[in-house]
Design an enzyme around this catalytic site. Sequence first.
Site, short mmCIF file in Angstrom:
data_model
loop_
_atom_site.label_atom_id
_atom_site.label_comp_id
_atom_site.label_asym_id
_atom_site.label_seq_id
_atom_site.Cartn_x
_atom_site.Cartn_y
_atom_site.Cartn_z
N GLY A 109 0.81 -1.21 0.00
CA GLY A 109 0.00 0.00 0.00
C GLY A 109 0.84 1.26 0.00
CG ASP A 110 1.03 5.55 -1.86
OD1 ASP A 110 1.32 6.57 -1.23
OD2 ASP A 110 1.46 5.33 -3.01
CB CYS B 14 -4.81 4.49 0.08
SG CYS B 14 -5.25 4.08 1.79
#
Length: 220
Positions: free
Chosen positions: A82-83, A183
């Site tokens: 994920g970010d 995200c």
Amino acid sequence: MLNFIDLGRKDYQSTRDLQLRLFRQMISLKREGKTVDKETVLLVEHEPVFTMGRHADHNNMLVSNRYLDKLGVDCVEIERGGDITFHGPGQLVVYPIIDMSRHHLGVKAYVNLLEEAVIRTLDKFDIRGQRVDGATGVWIEAGSERERKICAIGIRCSHYVTMHGFALNISTDLSWFSMINPCGFKDKGVTSMSGELKRDVPVTEVKKIICDELSRLLQL
């Protein structure tokens, strides 16, 4: 045996250290061919912190390090997928350290299980949580112009052992999310249970339901 540990409100780094210790212990057991008979789920509210997954785009942090320093808030690079996301008070963060193979789960099925636990929990509050194709987590009004995220998911797996997990916004101060592209999304909103219901939601109440739903889904 699934052991739920409520850490209350705790800083990010010490919680991460605890996760890593439990994660590595379980991997060691598996490497030695021993049976994993104890799994742990940590529940916590963090002090304000931003975390960036291993493939995060640093451009999704919209404020400078100097500004974060003035706020006394860290941005930590971590091992999950994920970010970038935010953790803070009023947000329930759940970290399962489990052996997926013990539950006959692959990564996709495991993420789906985490989403399902949150969706079932939200349903208890008459909030309709949904999935979005190609985007992990739980969303409200998926597919509409008002699509918004209520729960972020990011995990790490090794030898089928998991760490990290999901973050459900209960009464989170959503203004923190204006400092990032949550995200990695630039065109999606963020919401909370309290925001959707227009009333306070006790974190303790949500914790109990989350634990019950995870136990049911993991068939324990």
